[in-house]
Write a protein that holds these residues in place. Sequence first.
Motif, PDB file in Angstrom:
ATOM      1  N   GLU A  37       0.795  -1.229   0.000  1.00 44.32           N
ATOM      2  CA  GLU A  37       0.000   0.000   0.000  1.00 44.32           C
ATOM      3  C   GLU A  37       0.828   1.280   0.000  1.00 44.32           C
ATOM      4  OE1 GLU A  37      -0.528  -2.610   1.806  1.00 44.32           O
ATOM      5  OE2 GLU A  37      -2.553  -3.297   1.311  1.00 44.32           O
ATOM      6  N   GLN A  38       1.993   1.272   0.654  1.00 45.99           N
ATOM      7  CA  GLN A  38       2.802   2.482   0.737  1.00 45.99           C
ATOM      8  C   GLN A  38       3.866   2.560  -0.345  1.00 45.99           C
ATOM      9  OE1 GLN A  38       4.273   3.140   4.717  1.00 45.99           O
ATOM     10  NE2 GLN A  38       2.331   2.590   5.651  1.00 45.99           N
ATOM     11  N   SER A  39       3.736   1.726  -1.371  1.00 48.44           N
ATOM     12  CA  SER A  39       4.666   1.785  -2.487  1.00 48.44           C
ATOM     13  C   SER A  39       4.384   3.016  -3.328  1.00 48.44           C
ATOM     14  CB  SER A  39       4.535   0.520  -3.350  1.00 48.44           C
ATOM     15  OG  SER A  39       4.699  -0.636  -2.573  1.00 48.44           O
ATOM     16  N   SER A  40       5.291   3.320  -4.248  1.00 47.47           N
ATOM     17  CA  SER A  40       5.121   4.496  -5.098  1.00 47.47           C
ATOM     18  C   SER A  40       3.957   4.287  -6.067  1.00 47.47           C
ATOM     19  CB  SER A  40       6.393   4.765  -5.889  1.00 47.47           C
ATOM     20  OG  SER A  40       6.600   3.739  -6.852  1.00 47.47           O
ATOM     21  N   ARG A  41       3.500   5.377  -6.649  1.00 42.75           N
ATOM     22  CA  ARG A  41       2.389   5.316  -7.606  1.00 42.75           C
ATOM     23  C   ARG A  41       2.753   4.420  -8.787  1.00 42.75           C
ATOM     24  NH1 ARG A  41       0.462   8.185 -12.093  1.00 42.75           N
ATOM     25  NH2 ARG A  41      -1.823   8.298 -12.191  1.00 42.75           N
ATOM     26  N   ASN A  42       4.021   4.470  -9.217  1.00 38.39           N
ATOM     27  CA  ASN A  42       4.458   3.648 -10.339  1.00 38.39           C
ATOM     28  C   ASN A  42       4.308   2.159 -10.023  1.00 38.39           C
ATOM     29  OD1 ASN A  42       5.822   3.442 -13.011  1.00 38.39           O
ATOM     30  ND2 ASN A  42       7.417   2.429 -11.821  1.00 38.39           N
ATOM     31  N   PHE A  43       4.685   1.757  -8.806  1.00 34.44           N
ATOM     32  CA  PHE A  43       4.545   0.361  -8.405  1.00 34.44           C
ATOM     33  C   PHE A  43       3.083  -0.055  -8.371  1.00 34.44           C
ATOM     34  CE2 PHE A  43       8.916   0.337  -6.723  1.00 34.44           C
ATOM     35  CZ  PHE A  43       9.312  -0.904  -7.169  1.00 34.44           C
ATOM     36  N   LEU A  44       2.255   0.790  -7.795  1.00 33.32           N
ATOM     37  CA  LEU A  44       0.844   0.433  -7.672  1.00 33.32           C
ATOM     38  C   LEU A  44       0.177   0.320  -9.037  1.00 33.32           C
ATOM     39  CD1 LEU A  44      -0.114   2.595  -4.564  1.00 33.32           C
ATOM     40  CD2 LEU A  44       0.419   0.153  -4.649  1.00 33.32           C
ATOM     41  N   LEU A  45       0.541   1.204  -9.963  1.00 35.09           N
ATOM     42  CA  LEU A  45       0.001   1.117 -11.319  1.00 35.09           C
ATOM     43  C   LEU A  45       0.502  -0.150 -12.017  1.00 35.09           C
ATOM     44  CD1 LEU A  45       0.285   4.826 -12.529  1.00 35.09           C
ATOM     45  CD2 LEU A  45      -1.815   3.528 -12.126  1.00 35.09           C
ATOM     46  N   PHE A  46       1.757  -0.456 -11.819  1.00 36.03           N
ATOM     47  CA  PHE A  46       2.339  -1.673 -12.391  1.00 36.03           C
ATOM     48  C   PHE A  46       1.588  -2.907 -11.897  1.00 36.03           C
ATOM     49  CE2 PHE A  46       5.447  -5.121 -11.480  1.00 36.03           C
ATOM     50  CZ  PHE A  46       5.748  -5.495 -12.784  1.00 36.03           C
ATOM     51  N   LEU A  47       1.402  -3.011 -10.582  1.00 36.91           N
ATOM     52  CA  LEU A  47       0.714  -4.164 -10.012  1.00 36.91           C
ATOM     53  C   LEU A  47      -0.738  -4.240 -10.460  1.00 36.91           C
ATOM     54  CD1 LEU A  47       2.069  -4.144  -6.349  1.00 36.91           C
ATOM     55  CD2 LEU A  47       2.582  -5.812  -8.131  1.00 36.91           C
ATOM     56  N   SER A  48      -1.426  -3.093 -10.447  1.00 34.94           N
ATOM     57  CA  SER A  48      -2.844  -3.108 -10.820  1.00 34.94           C
ATOM     58  C   SER A  48      -3.020  -3.484 -12.288  1.00 34.94           C
ATOM     59  CB  SER A  48      -3.491  -1.751 -10.526  1.00 34.94           C
ATOM     60  OG  SER A  48      -2.916  -0.725 -11.305  1.00 34.94           O
ATOM     61  N   THR A  49      -2.078  -3.059 -13.136  1.00 31.11           N
ATOM     62  CA  THR A  49      -2.154  -3.416 -14.555  1.00 31.11           C
ATOM     63  C   THR A  49      -2.020  -4.922 -14.747  1.00 31.11           C
ATOM     64  OG1 THR A  49      -1.254  -1.291 -15.264  1.00 31.11           O
ATOM     65  CG2 THR A  49      -1.078  -3.118 -16.812  1.00 31.11           C
ATOM     66  N   ILE A  50      -1.010  -5.504 -14.123  1.00 26.66           N
ATOM     67  CA  ILE A  50      -0.802  -6.950 -14.258  1.00 26.66           C
ATOM     68  C   ILE A  50      -1.980  -7.719 -13.657  1.00 26.66           C
ATOM     69  CG2 ILE A  50       0.681  -8.885 -13.678  1.00 26.66           C
ATOM     70  CD1 ILE A  50       2.097  -7.097 -15.530  1.00 26.66           C
ATOM     71  N   GLN A  51      -2.425  -7.301 -12.476  1.00 28.66           N
ATOM     72  CA  GLN A  51      -3.504  -8.031 -11.809  1.00 28.66           C
ATOM     73  C   GLN A  51      -4.821  -7.908 -12.573  1.00 28.66           C
ATOM     74  OE1 GLN A  51      -3.004  -6.194  -7.988  1.00 28.66           O
ATOM     75  NE2 GLN A  51      -1.607  -7.793  -7.249  1.00 28.66           N
ATOM     76  N   ARG A  52      -5.059  -6.740 -13.181  1.00 26.31           N
ATOM     77  CA  ARG A  52      -6.276  -6.583 -13.992  1.00 26.31           C
ATOM     78  C   ARG A  52      -6.239  -7.519 -15.187  1.00 26.31           C
ATOM     79  NH1 ARG A  52      -6.918  -3.739 -18.390  1.00 26.31           N
ATOM     80  NH2 ARG A  52      -5.093  -2.452 -17.998  1.00 26.31           N
ATOM     81  N   LEU A  53      -5.057  -7.644 -15.792  1.00 28.78           N
ATOM     82  CA  LEU A  53      -4.934  -8.518 -16.948  1.00 28.78           C
ATOM     83  C   LEU A  53      -5.015  -9.993 -16.566  1.00 28.78           C
ATOM     84  CD1 LEU A  53      -2.232  -6.429 -18.745  1.00 28.78           C
ATOM     85  CD2 LEU A  53      -4.450  -7.015 -19.720  1.00 28.78           C
TER      86      LEU A  53
END
Length: 336
Positions: free
Chosen positions: A4-20
């Motif tokens: 949760e406290q990761s940078s915005r870039n990390f969170l976007l990266f994770l959400s992109t992969i998880q959405r896919l």
Amino acid sequence: MYWEQSSRNFLLFLSTIQRLLREPDEDFPLYLIHGFGATWTPDGPRPLILASSTIIQRGGNYGLTPMDSPEDWISALHPANAEFGRRIQEYNPLVIHCPPPRMLSAPDIFAAWTRDALWSQSVHPLRVRCSNTRNQGSIGFPICRHNSKWEISGFITAGHVACGESCFIEIGYTSPRIRLRRWSPVGEVRLRDTPTESSGPAFDIAAVDFNARSPKFLKPIHSGVLNSRATIEEPIEVDITGGASGSVRGFIVGALANFGVKPLTWKDSWVLLPSGVVRHGDSGAPVILPNGEALGMVVSGVIDHRSGEEIFCLAQDISSLEREWLSPRNIKLVPS
């Protein structure tokens, strides 16, 4: 482990992969990815992708070395996968080509014992096996039921060490002088999960209850559970006590939200180095910080086919196991 406290870039990266993962896209072939998460680098944490060998162009000389820049990443792809590369490069991931992982339990016939492990077993037995399959692993953290007064009732190990719920577990003893092994019944698997029996990423854990005649040899081995941020700022020094390797020291250098190839995919795991620090037979081994805090449990490794050694290993995060698997089943880890 938390992101949760990761940078915005990390969170976007994770959400992109998880959405896919939830909504597959034919232009984004996720079968090319063995794992994704974060890794420590000298310049700070970076998104991490562990890529399948099928993603690399024939004749490429990448081996197990990292592809450090988006340009390296794009140029290494088969032409058919170029769109995949273009879409992922905006997150500037560190991409490492590696073989798929393997479980770190050991069939009885291949279960080697190091000198350190032999001496350890004679004083404090660490190696266990399934009485049916003879598959060997390590004793993990002691556990108790929620309604007990911290009285140790059993232990956890990796789920793939056991063949199923209600199977019997044996413990191994050995003499350091003559190296004789003796196996004795120690308990029964009460609850178990493995990635191979799940439809998606899963925990790999078995809760073993002592039987009435079990020797009371287990003592608390940790002072508490560390819930660490996944994007670590520097390597974390840890101690591992494995049934095959004995007591060894390693470093956590990254975290993976997912790792594996269906139907064998682990969730919430730490990347453990150096290579060869643990071996087959160490599945279930506790991973503990020098201050006594529990961090993980060894479950799998990536094997170099040329040397046969583990390139790196995975330890499932113990705080995630406690929160999502143990607590809902009324099981507690016993602290010192």
